[in-house]
Write a protein that holds these residues in place. Structure first.
Motif, PDB file in Angstrom:
ATOM      1  N   SER A 116     -13.858   5.789  -6.940  1.00  0.00           N
ATOM      2  CA  SER A 116     -12.990   5.763  -8.111  1.00  0.00           C
ATOM      3  C   SER A 116     -12.168   4.471  -8.158  1.00  0.00           C
ATOM      4  O   SER A 116     -12.006   3.860  -9.217  1.00  0.00           O
ATOM      5  CB  SER A 116     -12.061   6.980  -8.090  1.00  0.00           C
TER       6      SER A 116
ATOM      7  N   GLU B  22     -12.546   1.719 -11.094  1.00  0.00           N
ATOM      8  CA  GLU B  22     -11.356   1.429 -11.902  1.00  0.00           C
ATOM      9  C   GLU B  22     -11.104  -0.082 -11.963  1.00  0.00           C
ATOM     10  O   GLU B  22     -10.805  -0.637 -13.025  1.00  0.00           O
ATOM     11  CB  GLU B  22     -10.149   2.150 -11.313  1.00  0.00           C
TER      12      GLU B  22
ATOM     13  N   ALA C  29     -13.861  -1.708 -14.136  1.00  0.00           N
ATOM     14  CA  ALA C  29     -13.619  -1.456 -15.561  1.00  0.00           C
ATOM     15  C   ALA C  29     -12.466  -2.311 -16.072  1.00  0.00           C
ATOM     16  O   ALA C  29     -12.514  -2.839 -17.194  1.00  0.00           O
ATOM     17  CB  ALA C  29     -13.325   0.021 -15.783  1.00  0.00           C
TER      18      ALA C  29
ATOM     19  N   ILE D 281     -16.632   2.288 -16.929  1.00  0.00           N
ATOM     20  CA  ILE D 281     -15.758   3.388 -17.390  1.00  0.00           C
ATOM     21  C   ILE D 281     -16.471   4.730 -17.229  1.00  0.00           C
ATOM     22  O   ILE D 281     -15.875   5.725 -16.800  1.00  0.00           O
ATOM     23  CB  ILE D 281     -15.359   3.153 -18.862  1.00  0.00           C
ATOM     24  N   ARG D 282     -17.776   4.752 -17.546  1.00  0.00           N
ATOM     25  CA  ARG D 282     -18.567   5.973 -17.393  1.00  0.00           C
ATOM     26  C   ARG D 282     -18.590   6.426 -15.934  1.00  0.00           C
ATOM     27  O   ARG D 282     -18.326   7.594 -15.625  1.00  0.00           O
ATOM     28  CB  ARG D 282     -19.999   5.701 -17.869  1.00  0.00           C
TER      29      ARG D 282
ATOM     30  N   GLY E 156     -15.426   7.810 -14.768  1.00  0.00           N
ATOM     31  CA  GLY E 156     -15.303   9.209 -15.200  1.00  0.00           C
ATOM     32  C   GLY E 156     -16.029  10.153 -14.267  1.00  0.00           C
ATOM     33  O   GLY E 156     -15.492  11.218 -13.892  1.00  0.00           O
TER      34      GLY E 156
ATOM     35  N   GLN F 235     -14.033  10.546 -11.037  1.00  0.00           N
ATOM     36  CA  GLN F 235     -12.829  11.354 -11.242  1.00  0.00           C
ATOM     37  C   GLN F 235     -13.167  12.833 -11.365  1.00  0.00           C
ATOM     38  O   GLN F 235     -12.442  13.697 -10.848  1.00  0.00           O
ATOM     39  CB  GLN F 235     -12.092  10.853 -12.490  1.00  0.00           C
TER      40      GLN F 235
ATOM     41  N   ASN G 280     -12.459   9.449 -19.759  1.00  0.00           N
ATOM     42  CA  ASN G 280     -13.223   8.215 -19.551  1.00  0.00           C
ATOM     43  C   ASN G 280     -14.669   8.348 -19.997  1.00  0.00           C
ATOM     44  O   ASN G 280     -15.256   7.401 -20.522  1.00  0.00           O
ATOM     45  CB  ASN G 280     -13.132   7.778 -18.082  1.00  0.00           C
TER      46      ASN G 280
ATOM     47  N   LYS H 117     -14.599   7.987 -23.656  1.00  0.00           N
ATOM     48  CA  LYS H 117     -14.377   6.586 -24.012  1.00  0.00           C
ATOM     49  C   LYS H 117     -15.667   5.778 -23.856  1.00  0.00           C
ATOM     50  O   LYS H 117     -16.012   4.972 -24.726  1.00  0.00           O
ATOM     51  CB  LYS H 117     -13.280   6.013 -23.103  1.00  0.00           C
ATOM     52  N   ALA H 118     -16.380   6.000 -22.766  1.00  0.00           N
ATOM     53  CA  ALA H 118     -17.629   5.268 -22.518  1.00  0.00           C
ATOM     54  C   ALA H 118     -18.680   5.611 -23.563  1.00  0.00           C
ATOM     55  O   ALA H 118     -19.384   4.723 -24.078  1.00  0.00           O
ATOM     56  CB  ALA H 118     -18.148   5.588 -21.118  1.00  0.00           C
TER      57      ALA H 118
END
Length: 951
Positions: free
Chosen positions: A415, A419, A422, A431-432, A435, A438, A450, A453-454
């Motif tokens: 992670s 992060e 990204a 970002i994917r 996610g 996480q 995330n 968002k991706a």
């Protein structure tokens, strides 16, 4: 047309036009004086006219036209030295190296001064990869000072590419001393310094080259490549633009600028550069790769594939000697092959590149990426950690480090890397993956946000869309899951895989009809699309429509490869669902025998044998799986389970030690292995598993639960309480936390506390497994009737749950409710006639009831599983207890040989031997039984035999 594979030589055409006129005038004058015939004069004039036109074309950059006219000139006058010399230089500029070499050697043969030919010939030898020829034949002897400096520079490059750094540095130093105003040796030295890892010196050298030769395109190109390698993309772009301002047709600089523009997300501008090369008919494999990259990014897979294939064709045709000295071409070849799905060929190019230049950063990162793809995480990690030391902010390296940690289940570290990646790149892929990591950490809100968002940034990202739909489904957001899957299909309506995914989502969302319609629609589009046929068969199986499912799968098997392991595996699952274990075993055997790439059929076969208590069949198969799938965790764990079932703790511990190494920092697998270590009596091994799991994921629930169990096994109450406290503080109120507290209470004989804990668990998560735990606590407290009442009530709520029925029968048998237990066992055996464990319990119950059918029931179990130690033991023990000592002894000896670590079997054998007055052998067996792990319960029968044998 320029060569399809050669980089522009360092001496550009624009730097040499004054040479030809200077040679031409005296040569033509000499011919006029020597020739007396009008025809000869006419030929010379014609040759001169052709030459002059060729020269003008050359100066305009019309290299193909210049070549034609120069050849016309030579055809008119074979001895026209200027034409031979200029033809060689034009051919060099065009990239036709062999032809250029021949023209220049002919010019030398015809009488052109060696000083005029030395530099272009050296350039040709360098570009052809014939570095030895350059070093042996092109020397400074007899050359003017400036020419000596240029030759020394070229010799320095040849030495550097040959790995002779000392001689290269010496040559560059001599060149600088001879011509302090030339930037060429500084420019040529920069790539060597970069290969040596001297990044700052390389940059300084390249800058010096541009300061001394500000109008040399090659100097600015080199500076650009150095800056790009140091991630100074804006500086690199400025340098390449300076190079193109000097020479717009400098292919290297134009390709480099396109690459930089792509990295800066200016794809439209990059496309213009690549289109300009096509317009000028300047073909380059690196440009082909970039065209493929852009097409792939736009989803134009056909165009991308064509472009990558073109790049590969061009590069593969180049001689190894030329490739060995050209880092950019080797890198382009590797990237193109990888894009076409040829990772081994890509690695071949990278191995050559890194063999010559072990510190090539781009090659290191790309090789690491390939190793990640092939799951060689250990080697990848070495490269990535080295790359991170060089460039700690590189988003690609950070992304790959995240991927390795994710694969190793080190979610916290993964992670963190995703992060950072990204943040530095803004990449939807980073970002994917952030996610995903996480979600694995239980940070559901962050992970979901995330992923959303991706997917919003790149709706064509199927991986993000699929995971997002699954998360929605798991959270009960069915409408959003369907909406996401439908969005993917809408974007790619002809993508059968995505349509199949939509069918799966519908099925998991409870829309079985919608799922069936989708799969049928798929099969109408492609009757041989196997995933849809398999999924449709799963739907049939769930509805107990085994015949149509079987026919569909068999049709696929007959229509394709009868040895298709995947389909055979699916058929085996179907037959198990249809309660036809023998047919399932046949399919699994077939699937296992016809391939060595998929361990699942063999692993499933081992589990089937184990369920049937046929460890004699399971063991050799599990051993072969562990050997054939070396380093694969499922195969190792399967073998360890078999050893544990055979009470062979020693071999189990050995296998589990290897499994611990393979599991690395996968917390879940380390916990699983730790539990098996406890079963094998290896408390220290289980402790190490806990430490590895917590090192990977601090506070991991599974690891903390196991830690309590480990301390309980060690028998130190204070440490057990400390571990329990840590668990409760870290995961308060969790069902698992309550459960392990109940286990501890149970082990301490605190049955009311254990019952309270198990009751809380059962109320929060009602299930057969939790009902059985509560019943055991009641039984331990002597509350058999209470346990039976609770279990019978649960079984009525789950009438099709065989496990619940088995539990009821077991407690009935324990409570002395023999007739009720007998009835339930008969019902279970009618439903599961192959269940050896139930068959043996039934035999023991009949024996207790004095039923003559006990022997027959035990014999039936042994016949069904002839190598099963428990079956042999049960039959032997019943016979011994019924007075047939000799008859029972044979089976007990067989059971003891099949499972020497089983203390109960060895006690039974000792008892029979003592009855036959074979005291010494009986004493040996009972001693082994008393020293075995787990310990033999000290019943009255055991105590009496121990006393009788003097132990």
């Amino acid at each position: 047309m320029r060569s399809k594979h050669q980089p522009t030589p360092s001496s550009s055409p624009s730097s040499t036009p004054s040479l030809a006129p200077r040679l031409l005038r005296p040569l033509v004058l000499g011919l006029l004086l020597l020739s007396g015939s009008p025809w000869s004069l006419a030929a010379a004039d014609k040759a001169s006219t052709y030459y002059e036109d060729g020269l003008r074309r050359f100066e305009r950059g019309d290299l193909p036209g210049a070549i034609i006219q120069l050849k016309n000139s030579i055809q008119e006058d074979q001895k026209m030295l200027a034409a031979h010399l200029l033809l060689g230089k034009v051919l060099l500029g065009q990239g036709e190296l062999k032809a250029a070499e021949a023209a220049l050697e002919e010019a030398l043969k015809q009488g052109v001064s060696r000083s005029e030919v030395a530099i272009p010939l050296a350039q040709i030898y360098l570009l052809l990869g014939d570095r030895k020829k350059l070093i042996d034949q092109i020397t400074t002897s007899g050359l003017p000072t400036q020419a000596q400096a240029e030759v020394l520079t070229l010799r320095g490059s040849a030495y550097a590419m040959s790995g002779n750094v000392t001689q290269a540095a010496k040559s560059f130093a001599e060149a600088k001393a001879l011509n302090p105003r030339s930037g060429s040796p500084w420019t040529a030295e920069a790539p060597m310094l970069l290969r040596l890892g001297e990044r700052d010196k390389a940059r300084a050298s390249a800058l010096k080259g541009t300061e001394l030769s500000p109008n040399e395109a090659g100097a600015w190109y080199t500076l650009g490549t150095i800056l790009q390698g140091q991630q100074d993309l804006k500086g690199a772009l400025a340098a390449q633009e300076r190079a193109l301002k000097i020479n717009p047709k400098q292919v290297d600089a134009r390709v480099a600028r396109a690459s930089l523009l792509i990295g800066l997300n200016q794809e439209a501008e990059a496309s213009k550069d690549l289109a300009q090369l096509v317009e000028w008919e300047l073909e380059d494999p690196r440009a082909s790769f970039l065209r493929g990259f852009l097409a792939n990014r736009k989803g134009d897979l056909a165009t991308a594939k064509t472009a990558f294939a073109n790049a590969v064709d061009l590069i593969d045709a180049i001689s190894p000697e030329v490739l060995a000295g050209n880092d950019p071409l080797l890198l382009a070849g590797a990237m193109s092959h990888r894009a076409l799905g040829n990772p081994e060929k890509a690695r071949g190019y990278l191995d050559i590149l890194l063999g010559l230049n072990s510190k090539n950063y781009a090659a290191q990162v790309m090789l690491a990426s390939i190793l990640v793809d092939t799951r060689d995480y250990g080697r990848a990690m070495v490269l990535l950690e080295a790359a991170q030391r060089i460039n700690p902010e590189d988003p690609q390296v950070l992304f790959l480090l995240g991927t390795v940690n994710m694969a190793r289940k080190r979610y916290v570290q993964a992670s963190e890397f995703f992060e950072k990646s990204a943040a530095r790149s803004g990449s939807a892929s980073a970002i994917r993956e952030l996610g995903f990591s996480q979600l694995s950490l239980g940070q559901d809100k962050l992970g979901l946000a995330n992923l959303e968002k991706a997917f919003a940034a790149t709706p064509g990202d199927g991986r993000a869309g699929i995971q997002l739909a699954n998360v929605y489904l798991n959270q009960g957001q069915t409408a959003k899951a369907l909406q996401t899957a439908q969005a993917i299909v809408k974007r790619e309506p002809d993508n059968l895989t995505m349509l199949n995914f939509l069918g799966n989502i519908k099925g998991r969302a409870g829309d079985k009809k919608g799922a069936r319609d989708t799969f049928q629609q798929l099969l109408q589009k492609d009757p041989n699309f196997r995933p849809a046929a398999v999924n449709l068969s799963w739907l049939d199986m769930e509805e107990s429509k085994f015949d149509p499912a079987r026919k569909r799968l068999e049709k696929l098997l007959e229509g394709g490869n009868k040895d298709d392991a995947e389909l055979l595996h699916q058929l085996a699952i179907l037959e198990l669902r249809a309660k036809r274990p023998n047919e399932a075993i046949a399919h699994l055997r077939h699937a296992h025998e016809v391939q060595r790439v998929d361990a699942r059929p063999g692993l499933m076969l081992v589990e089937l044998y184990m369920e049937q208590r046929q460890a004699d069949l399971a063991l050799p198969l599990a051993k072969s799986l562990a050997a054939n799938y070396s380093g694969k965790l499922p195969a190792l764990l399967s073998l360890a389970r078999v050893y544990l079932a055979l009470n062979d703790g020693s071999n189990a511990r050995q296998v589990l030690q290897e499994a611990t190494r393979v599991a690395d920092f996968d917390a879940q697998e380390q916990v699983k292995i730790g539990r098996m270590q406890l079963a094998a009596g290896n408390v220290d091994g289980a402790t190490y598993n806990v430490q590895k799991a917590l090192q990977s994921q601090a506070g991991d629930l599974g690891a903390l639960l196991l830690q309590v169990e480990v301390e309980a096994r060690r028998g130190d109450p204070a440490k057990v309480d400390a571990a329990l406290k840590t668990l409760n503080n870290t995961h308060p109120g969790k069902v698992q936390t309550t459960l392990v507290g109940a286990h501890v209470a149970m082990s301490r004989g605190q049955f009311p506390a254990a019952q309270a804990g198990y009751r809380t668990v059962f109320e929060k998560e009602p299930s057969t497994a939790n009902a059985i735990l509560l019943a055991r606590a009641m039984v331990a407290a002597g509350e058999l009737d209470k346990a039976l009442l609770m279990l019978e009530g649960w079984a009525r709520k789950a009438p099709n749950d065989i496990t619940a029925l088995k539990a009821v029968a077991g407690v009935q048998m324990q409570a002395g409710r023999n007739e009720a237990a007998k009835k339930n066992y008969q019902q279970i055996l009618a439903l599961q006639p192959g269940d050896i464990g139930i068959q043996l319990n039934y035999a023991q119950l009949l024996h207790r009831m004095g039923d003559a059918g006990a022997v027959a029931a035990a014999e039936k179990a042994l016949k069904q599983a002839p190598g099963n130690a428990d079956a042999a033991d049960t039959l032997g023990w019943i016979l011994v207890q019924r007075g047939n000592i000799e008859g029972g002894l044979r089976h007990l000896r067989e059971a003891r040989l099949r499972s020497p670590g089983n203390s109960e079997i060895r006690f039974h054998l000792a008892f029979a031997l003592a009855k036959l007055n074979r005291k010494a052998e009986a004493k040996e067996e009972l001693s082994a039984a008393l020293n075995a792990q787990p310990k033999l319960p000290m019943t009255q029968e055991v105590s009496r035999l121990k006393l009788e044998l003097g132990l």
